[in-house]
Design a protein around this motif. Structure first.
Motif, PDB file in Angstrom:
ATOM      1  N   ALA A 824      49.349   5.027 152.794  1.00 60.66           N
ATOM      2  CA  ALA A 824      49.270   6.441 152.445  1.00 60.66           C
ATOM      3  C   ALA A 824      49.937   7.344 153.471  1.00 60.66           C
ATOM      4  CB  ALA A 824      47.801   6.868 152.282  1.00 60.66           C
ATOM      5  N   HIS A 825      50.422   6.795 154.581  1.00 59.08           N
ATOM      6  CA  HIS A 825      51.033   7.633 155.611  1.00 59.08           C
ATOM      7  C   HIS A 825      52.425   8.098 155.210  1.00 59.08           C
ATOM      8  CE1 HIS A 825      47.932   7.477 158.604  1.00 59.08           C
ATOM      9  NE2 HIS A 825      47.891   6.145 158.567  1.00 59.08           N
ATOM     10  N   ASP A 826      53.080   7.388 154.313  1.00 62.63           N
ATOM     11  CA  ASP A 826      54.457   7.715 153.951  1.00 62.63           C
ATOM     12  C   ASP A 826      54.550   8.501 152.652  1.00 62.63           C
ATOM     13  OD1 ASP A 826      55.307   6.310 156.177  1.00 62.63           O
ATOM     14  OD2 ASP A 826      55.451   4.415 155.081  1.00 62.63           O
ATOM     15  N   LEU A 827      53.465   9.133 152.252  1.00 61.00           N
ATOM     16  CA  LEU A 827      53.510   9.916 151.017  1.00 61.00           C
ATOM     17  C   LEU A 827      54.331  11.188 151.225  1.00 61.00           C
ATOM     18  CD1 LEU A 827      49.796   9.607 149.827  1.00 61.00           C
ATOM     19  CD2 LEU A 827      51.791   8.432 148.922  1.00 61.00           C
ATOM     20  N   PRO A 828      54.998  11.679 150.169  1.00 57.73           N
ATOM     21  CA  PRO A 828      55.783  12.912 150.300  1.00 57.73           C
ATOM     22  C   PRO A 828      54.915  14.109 150.692  1.00 57.73           C
ATOM     23  CG  PRO A 828      56.324  11.739 148.264  1.00 57.73           C
ATOM     24  CD  PRO A 828      55.122  11.068 148.833  1.00 57.73           C
ATOM     25  N   ALA A 829      55.579  15.108 151.241  1.00 57.90           N
ATOM     26  CA  ALA A 829      54.848  16.295 151.701  1.00 57.90           C
ATOM     27  C   ALA A 829      54.193  17.029 150.545  1.00 57.90           C
ATOM     28  CB  ALA A 829      55.807  17.218 152.452  1.00 57.90           C
ATOM     29  N   SER A 830      54.736  16.882 149.326  1.00 57.12           N
ATOM     30  CA  SER A 830      54.178  17.607 148.190  1.00 57.12           C
ATOM     31  C   SER A 830      52.781  17.127 147.823  1.00 57.12           C
ATOM     32  CB  SER A 830      55.095  17.456 146.968  1.00 57.12           C
ATOM     33  OG  SER A 830      55.272  16.088 146.643  1.00 57.12           O
ATOM     34  N   THR A 831      52.405  15.931 148.277  1.00 62.87           N
ATOM     35  CA  THR A 831      51.071  15.413 147.943  1.00 62.87           C
ATOM     36  C   THR A 831      50.038  15.737 149.013  1.00 62.87           C
ATOM     37  OG1 THR A 831      51.559  13.272 148.984  1.00 62.87           O
ATOM     38  CG2 THR A 831      52.144  13.523 146.659  1.00 62.87           C
ATOM     39  N   ARG A 832      50.439  16.471 150.029  1.00 65.24           N
ATOM     40  CA  ARG A 832      49.507  16.738 151.132  1.00 65.24           C
ATOM     41  C   ARG A 832      48.353  17.636 150.711  1.00 65.24           C
ATOM     42  NH1 ARG A 832      52.685  15.471 155.666  1.00 65.24           N
ATOM     43  NH2 ARG A 832      53.728  13.529 155.025  1.00 65.24           N
ATOM     44  N   SER A 833      48.459  18.292 149.560  1.00 60.35           N
ATOM     45  CA  SER A 833      47.361  19.164 149.110  1.00 60.35           C
ATOM     46  C   SER A 833      46.155  18.348 148.663  1.00 60.35           C
ATOM     47  CB  SER A 833      47.835  20.054 147.957  1.00 60.35           C
ATOM     48  OG  SER A 833      48.294  19.258 146.867  1.00 60.35           O
ATOM     49  N   MET A 834      46.321  17.079 148.370  1.00 62.91           N
ATOM     50  CA  MET A 834      45.199  16.223 147.985  1.00 62.91           C
ATOM     51  C   MET A 834      44.472  15.714 149.224  1.00 62.91           C
ATOM     52  SD  MET A 834      46.525  13.874 144.784  1.00 62.91           S
ATOM     53  CE  MET A 834      47.438  12.842 145.910  1.00 62.91           C
ATOM     54  N   THR A 835      43.200  15.450 149.043  1.00 62.58           N
ATOM     55  CA  THR A 835      42.388  14.843 150.093  1.00 62.58           C
ATOM     56  C   THR A 835      42.265  13.359 149.796  1.00 62.58           C
ATOM     57  OG1 THR A 835      41.139  16.895 150.396  1.00 62.58           O
ATOM     58  CG2 THR A 835      40.168  14.853 151.255  1.00 62.58           C
ATOM     59  N   ILE A 836      42.632  12.558 150.762  1.00 61.41           N
ATOM     60  CA  ILE A 836      42.582  11.109 150.590  1.00 61.41           C
ATOM     61  C   ILE A 836      41.495  10.564 151.500  1.00 61.41           C
ATOM     62  CG2 ILE A 836      43.847   8.941 150.785  1.00 61.41           C
ATOM     63  CD1 ILE A 836      46.400  10.443 150.251  1.00 61.41           C
ATOM     64  N   GLU A 837      40.547   9.831 150.899  1.00 59.92           N
ATOM     65  CA  GLU A 837      39.427   9.262 151.635  1.00 59.92           C
ATOM     66  C   GLU A 837      39.419   7.744 151.426  1.00 59.92           C
ATOM     67  OE1 GLU A 837      36.012  12.564 151.412  1.00 59.92           O
ATOM     68  OE2 GLU A 837      36.845  12.023 149.460  1.00 59.92           O
ATOM     69  N   TYR A 838      38.827   7.055 152.429  1.00 56.18           N
ATOM     70  CA  TYR A 838      38.905   5.597 152.445  1.00 56.18           C
ATOM     71  C   TYR A 838      37.502   5.011 152.502  1.00 56.18           C
ATOM     72  CZ  TYR A 838      43.571   7.004 153.869  1.00 56.18           C
ATOM     73  OH  TYR A 838      44.798   7.617 153.936  1.00 56.18           O
ATOM     74  N   ALA A 839      37.371   3.846 151.873  1.00 56.29           N
ATOM     75  CA  ALA A 839      36.063   3.183 151.827  1.00 56.29           C
ATOM     76  C   ALA A 839      36.258   1.686 151.970  1.00 56.29           C
ATOM     77  CB  ALA A 839      35.352   3.502 150.514  1.00 56.29           C
ATOM     78  N   ARG A 840      35.296   1.039 152.671  1.00 47.47           N
ATOM     79  CA  ARG A 840      35.332  -0.411 152.823  1.00 47.47           C
ATOM     80  C   ARG A 840      34.284  -1.097 151.957  1.00 47.47           C
ATOM     81  NH1 ARG A 840      38.528  -2.103 156.917  1.00 47.47           N
ATOM     82  NH2 ARG A 840      39.173  -0.544 158.455  1.00 47.47           N
ATOM     83  N   THR A 841      33.229  -0.364 151.563  1.00 46.70           N
ATOM     84  CA  THR A 841      32.158  -0.941 150.760  1.00 46.70           C
ATOM     85  C   THR A 841      31.838  -0.029 149.593  1.00 46.70           C
ATOM     86  OG1 THR A 841      30.433   0.124 152.077  1.00 46.70           O
ATOM     87  CG2 THR A 841      31.169  -2.080 152.783  1.00 46.70           C
ATOM     88  N   VAL A 842      31.103  -0.593 148.644  1.00 49.00           N
ATOM     89  CA  VAL A 842      30.673   0.205 147.491  1.00 49.00           C
ATOM     90  C   VAL A 842      29.729   1.319 147.945  1.00 49.00           C
ATOM     91  CG1 VAL A 842      29.356   0.107 145.345  1.00 49.00           C
ATOM     92  CG2 VAL A 842      31.008  -1.692 145.877  1.00 49.00           C
ATOM     93  N   GLU A 843      28.862   1.049 148.907  1.00 49.66           N
ATOM     94  CA  GLU A 843      27.943   2.080 149.391  1.00 49.66           C
ATOM     95  C   GLU A 843      28.703   3.281 149.942  1.00 49.66           C
ATOM     96  OE1 GLU A 843      27.752  -1.036 150.035  1.00 49.66           O
ATOM     97  OE2 GLU A 843      25.802  -1.734 149.301  1.00 49.66           O
ATOM     98  N   THR A 844      29.812   3.049 150.642  1.00 50.25           N
ATOM     99  CA  THR A 844      30.612   4.162 151.152  1.00 50.25           C
ATOM    100  C   THR A 844      31.192   4.981 150.003  1.00 50.25           C
ATOM    101  OG1 THR A 844      31.199   2.805 153.063  1.00 50.25           O
ATOM    102  CG2 THR A 844      32.502   4.778 152.670  1.00 50.25           C
TER     103      THR A 844
END
Length: 866
Positions: A824-844
Motif C-alpha cells: 500500500a506504500h506505492d499507491l497514487p497520491a489520488s488515493t491518499r484521501s482514504m484511510t487504510i487500516e491493517y489487521a492480523r486477526t479477526v478480533e482486530t
C-alpha cells in the motif's frame, strides 16, 4: 594403392576409349551410354554378391582401346568407381563415370583380342593379377626437366610425389601421344618409366628450342619413393587428370558468388563457421546440381554467411539524464519501472567501462610482452648455435601444442567481447500499459538495434532451436532468424508474451528450450539444430521479456528473470496519456493534422470513466479514434462547402459520437442494513473494484446456501467463515437457537459474472456476524483479506487495483491484512484521501469495525475464564 584397399578376386573389364589412359593414383572421367551404365551396374552388383565384399566400393579393370579395331592391350589399371551421374539434361542418354586408379595389373592371355564398348556385348569379368613388385632405387631425376615445362606453382607439389607417380602425372599433364601413354602403362619398372618420360620431355624441349638444364642429378632414397599421403598427391593434380586423392574441385558458376562472399567475410566468421563452410563448399562441388541435397547444402551455406558472427553495433555511451528524460517524456506513471530501468542502464554503463579499461590494459600488456619476447629471442638466436636454435624451436612448438589442450577443454566464453550478464528483465502487467515501448526505450538509450520476437502460441521446440536439415523446408530457430534480420550480434531482443509459450507436448518443450537462451552462463554457445555443430553467441544480446501473468511461466524459466511489475494506470494517468499522446496521435492518423481535434479535461475524463474500463489505454485510444473520425467527416464536409469546421469536442458530443455510456461508475451502498458488507475484488486485466456481499436468514436447520456464480476457492472461504462463526458463537454473542432454526443464504450480486479467488474471507465473515448479531457494517468501509480457522488474517494480491477501485466507488476506509502493508506504500497520491487500516486477526477487524466494547461486551473475558 593404399594398404587398406583389397581388390576382389575378379574385376569387370571396362574399356577406356581413346585418348583416355588411366594410371594409378590419378583420375579420369569417361562418357557412357545408358545401356552400358545399366550393364556395368548389374555386373558390379553381381561381383559384390559373389565375393561378399565388405565395402560399398566398386572396382573395375580400366583398359585403353583403339577406335578402329578395338584391340585390347595386356596391361590395365585397377580402378575404383567413384561416381556415375547424368548431365544437367535428364533426358540425355550420356552418363559420366569417374574412375580413380589404384594399381597396374597384367591381364591374362585368355581374354578375347577385341572388345566392343557398345551394347549388347557383355563386359567380361577377368581374374585379378598380383600387383607389380615394389620399385627399386633409381637414378632418374625428372624435376630439373619438368621445371622447364610446368608452371612454377606446380613445382613444389610435383616434387613431393614419388618418382613413379611423377612420371605418370607428367605423361598425362603434358599430353604425350596416346600410344606412348599406353606403352607407359605397360611399363611397371620405375627406372625405365622415368627414363622414357624424361626422354620424351627432352624431345619436347628440343622441338620448342629450349635449353636443357645443367643441374646435377639428385639420387633419391627408397624412403622418398614411398607413397605420400593422399592429400599431398591430390594437391599436385593439374586440370584434366589429378593425382591420387581428388584436387580441390572447381565450383560451379552458381556457387562462385557464394565462395566470393565467403572469402570476403572470412575474417568476420567464427572458427566453427569457417570450418563448416569450407567443408560444405567442397562437398557442394562434388554433388550434381540436380540432387536434392544440393539445394539443402547451398541454403545452409547462405545462412552461415548471412549471420553477424562478429559484427556488432557500437552503440553510444549511456547518458542517464537523457534516458530518464526520455522515459518521462514517452511514458506516464510507471515510476517503479522507470527507476529500475535507469538502475539497469547505470549498472550496464559501469560494467562496460570496467571491461573496456581492463581490455585495453590486457592488449597493451600483451603487446609489450610480445615485443620483449621478440627482442630476447633475437638476442638468443644471434648467440646460440644452429643446433640449439632448432632444439629450442621444437621445444617451443611442443609447448604451444600442449598449451592448446586446456583451452580446448575450457568451457567458458572467450573474453574478446563485452558480455552483459545482467538478469533478464521481465515486465509483467496487463495489456496496454507500455511494456513493449519500455523495451524500445531501453534499446534507444543503449544505441542498439531492437527486435521483437512474439512467443505467443509457440508450441514446437523447433521454433526455438530450429529444424534439423533432414526435414523438408527446414529453417533455423527464431533467435538465429532474428540475428540475420537485425544484422548485428548485440541487439536488444524483446521476448513478447513469455507467459503464452507452450509447455511440454509431443513437439517438445519450448519453455525448456528457452532455458539455454536466457542463461548468461550458457547462451554464449547456443546450439541451433539447423546449424548443427556450429554454435551461435547470444551472450551479447540484451534480452527483455514481457508477460501478462506469472502463473503460466515455468519455474526454472522464471528463475532466470527479474520480475518488474507494470501495474495499470489510474484515472489521472490515463487522462495525461490521452492529452499528451493518444489524442495528438489519432488526430494525425485520421488526416486532421496537428491541432485538428481538441478536447478539454472534462471530455477526456468522461471518455476514461464512462467508455473504458481497463488497466491499459488501448480501449481509450480506440474511443479517441472514433472522436477523430467523426471530426474528420465534419472537416471533409466543410471543405465541400458545408458549415464551418469546429475542432472542439464537447461533453454533449460524446453521446452522439460514442453512444450511451458503456459503464456506470461504481458507487458504494448508501443504505445501512445488517448482513450487507462491501468487499474488494480484482477483476482482471489490471482492474479492481468493490464487490457487494448480501446475506439473509431463511428457515432451515443451520445450513449454508451460496449463490452468485461462485468458484471453488470462494466457496471454501464461505464454508471457512461459517465454521469460524459456529465455533465462536459464545464469544461473538450469537444465539445458538437462532442459528439452529435458520439457514444462512449468502449471495453475490451480478450472478452472470464468475467470481473466485482467495480474498473474500474477511468480508464473508463480517456479513455472517452482522446478520446474526443485527449490527450493521458501515457502507463506507471496504474489506479484503483471507482468514484461517484459528482467526488469522492472511495476505492477498491485487492491493493496488483494489484500492483504486475502492477510491472510485467513494469508499473512505479500507481494512486489509497487515502483511499487505508493504503493497500500500506505492499507491497514487489520488488515493491518499482514504484511510487504510491493517489487521492480523479477526478480533482486530471486529475492533476496527464496531469497537471491542460493542462486539465483545465482556464475553472475551468470560471466554478467557473458560
Amino acid at each position: 594403392m593404399s594398404k587398406q584397399t583389397y581388390l576382389p578376386p575378379a574385376l569387370a573389364l571396362l574399356p577406356l576409349p581413346k585418348p583416355h589412359v588411366l594410371y594409378p593414383y590419378l583420375q579420369v572421367s569417361i562418357t557412357l551410354t545408358t545401356d552400358v551404365v545399366s550393364h556395368l551396374l548389374a555386373t558390379l552388383s553381381e561381383q559384390t554378391e559373389t565375393h561378399k565384399a565388405e565395402t560399398r566400393d566398386r572396382y573395375v579393370a580400366a583398359v585403353p582401346v583403339t577406335e578402329g579395331d578395338r584391340r585390347i592391350g595386356r596391361w590395365a589399371c585397377a580402378a575404383r568407381v567413384k561416381r556415375i551421374f547424368r548431365g544437367k539434361d535428364d533426358s540425355s542418354d550420356e552418363w559420366t563415370c569417374v574412375l580413380e586408379g589404384l594399381t597396374r595389373i597384367h591381364l591374362p592371355r585368355a581374354l578375347p583380342p577385341t572388345l566392343s564398348i557398345l551394347p549388347p556385348l557383355p563386359i567380361p569379368v577377368v581374374p585379378y593379377a598380383l600387383p607389380v613388385p615394389p620399385p627399386t632405387l633409381h637414378s632418374v631425376d625428372l624435376m630439373p626437366v619438368a621445371a622447364k615445362l610446368l608452371p612454377p606453382e606446380l613445382h613444389p607439389k610435383l616434387g613431393a610425389l614419388p618418382p613413379g607417380v611423377q612420371a605418370d602425372l607428367l605423361a598425362s599433364t603434358l599430353r604425350f601421344e596416346w600410344d606412348f601413354r599406353v606403352d607407359l602403362l605397360a611399363t611397371p619398372n620405375i627406372d625405365e618409366r622415368c627414363g622414357r618420360v624424361r626422354a620424351q620431355m627432352v624431345q619436347i624441349m628440343f622441338d620448342k628450342g629450349m635449353t636443357l638444364p645443367d643441374e646435377p642429378r639428385k639420387p633419391q632414397s627408397p624412403q622418398s619413393m614411398a607413397l605420400v599421403p593422399r592429400r599431398q598427391a591430390g594437391a599436385a593434380g593439374p586440370a584434366g587428370q589429378a593425382a591420387i586423392g581428388p584436387p580441390k574441385p572447381q565450383l560451379p558458376d552458381d556457387l562462385k558468388p557464394l565462395d566470393a562472399l565467403f572469402q570476403k567475410r572470412r575474417e568476420e566468421l567464427s572458427p566453427a563457421a569457417t570450418e563448416a563452410l569450407e567443408r560444405e563448399l567442397t562437398r557442394l562441388a562434388k554433388i550434381p546440381s540436380q540432387a536434392a541435397e544440393y539445394g539443402v547444402s547451398k541454403t545452409y551455406c547462405e545462412w552461415l554467411l548471412s549471420l553477424p558472427w562478429k559484427r556488432v553495433s557500437q552503440g553510444k555511451r549511456v547518458d542517464l539524464d537523457t534516458a530518464r528524460k526520455t522515459l518521462d517524456d514517452e511514458h506516464e506513471g510507471l515510476q517503479d519501472v522507470k527507476r529500475r530501468v535507469v538502475e539497469y542502464l547505470a549498472v550496464y554503463r559501469l560494467k562496460r567501462d570496467l571491461w573496456e579499461d581492463k581490455h585495453v590494459k590486457e592488449v597493451e600488456a600483451e603487446k609489450k610482452e610480445a615485443a620483449v619476447k621478440a627482442e630476447v629471442d633475437a638476442a638468443n638466436a644471434a648467440e646460440a648455435p644452429k643446433e640449439e636454435q632448432e632444439t629450442a624451436e621444437s621445444e617451443q612448438e611442443a609447448e604451444s601444442k600442449n598449451a592448446v589442450i586446456p583451452a580446448m577443454l575450457d568451457d567458458s566464453p572467450p573474453n574478446d567481447v563485452f558480455r552483459d550478464k545482467a538478469p533478464i528483465l521481465l515486465l509483467v502487467g496487463p495489456p496496454g500499459v507500455g511494456k513493449t515501448s519500455i523495451a524500445r526505450s531501453i534499446a534507444q538509450a543503449l544505441g542498439r538495434k531492437f527486435h521483437r520476437i512474439s512467443l505467443g502460441g509457440v508450441r514446437d521446440e523447433a521454433e526455438i532451436r530450429g529444424h534439423r536439415r533432414t526435414y523438408v523446408g527446414a529453417l533455423p530457430g527464431l533467435f538465429v532468424q532474428a540475428l540475420r534480420r537485425v544484422g548485428v550480434s548485440n541487439p536488444v531482443m524483446l521476448l513478447d508474451e513469455l507467459d503464452k509459450v507452450g509447455t511440454s507436448n509431443y513437439h517438445g518443450d519450448p519453455s525448456a528450450a528457452l532455458l539455454e537462451t536466457l542463461d548468461p552462463a550458457q547462451n554464449w554457445a547456443f546450439h541451433d539444430h539447423y546449424l548443427g555443430d556450429v554454435p551461435v553467441d547470444l551472450s551479447q544480446v540484451t534480452f527483455i521479456a514481457t508477460a501478462n501473468s506469472l502463473d503460466t511461466i515455468a519455474a526454472p524459466l522464471l528463475d532466470r528473470c527479474e520480475v518488474i511489475e507494470c501495474s495499470g494506470y489510474v484515472t489521472d494517468e490515463k487522462l495525461a496519456i490521452a492529452r499528451r499522446f493518444l489524442l495528438p496521435k489519432q488526430t494525425v492518423e485520421n488526416g486532421l493534422g496537428d491541432g485538428g481535434v481538441s478536447a478539454d479535461d472534462e471530455v477526456l475524463t468522461r471518455v476514461v470513466t464512462d467508455y473504458t474500463r481497463e488497466a491499459g489505454v488501448r480501449s481509450l485510444e480506440r474511443e479517441l479514434a472514433k472522436l477523430c473520425r467523426a471530426k474528420a467527416v465534419e472537416f471533409s464536409a466543410s471543405r465541400d462547402g458545408g458549415s464551418p469546421y469546429n475542432p472542439e469536442v464537447s461533453v454533449d458530443d460524446l453521446e452522439t459520437i460514442l453512444g450511451m455510456a458503456k459503464y456506470e461508475a461504481e458507487v458504494r451502498e448508501q443504505t445501512v442494513r445488517p448482513g450487507v458488507v462491501t468487499g474488494l475484488a480484482y477483476k482482471g486485466s489490471g482492474n479492481g473494484g468493490i464487490l457487494l456481499l448480501e446475506s439473509a436468514l431463511v428457515p432451515g436447520k443451520g445450513g449454508l446456501r451460496l449463490t452468485g456464480s461462485l468458484g471453488d476457492v470462494i466457496k471454501e472461504s464461505a464454508e471457512l467463515a461459517f465454521a469460524y462463526v459456529r465455533a465462536h458463537m459464545h464469544i461473538l454473542g450469537i444465539s445458538q437457537e437462532l442459528l439452529a432454526a435458520n439457514d444462512i443464504h449468502l449471495h453475490f450480486p451480478a450472478g452472470a459474472v464468475k467470481k473466485d479467488g482467495p480474498s473474500a474471507g474477511v468480508a464473508i465473515l463480517l456479513a455472517f456476524i452482522s446478520l446474526l448479531t443485527g449490527r450493521p457494517v458501515d457502507p463506507t468501509i471496504a474489506f479484503t483479506g483471507e482468514i484461517t480457522l484459528r482467526g488469522a488474517v492472511t495476505a492477498v494480491g491485487g492491493i493496488r487495483e483494489k484500492c483504486l477501485g475502492a477510491h472510485r466507488a467513494g469508499i473512505q476506509r479500507v481494512i486489509m491484512p497487515a502483511a499487505n502493508e508493504k503493497d500500500a506504500h506505492d499507491l497514487p497520491a489520488s488515493t491518499r484521501s482514504m484511510t487504510i487500516e491493517y489487521a492480523r486477526t479477526v478480533e482486530t477487524v471486529l475492533d476496527l469495525v464496531w469497537g471491542r466494547a460493542v462486539w465483545a461486551d465482556g464475553r472475551m473475558r468470560d471466554a478467557a475464564r473458560l
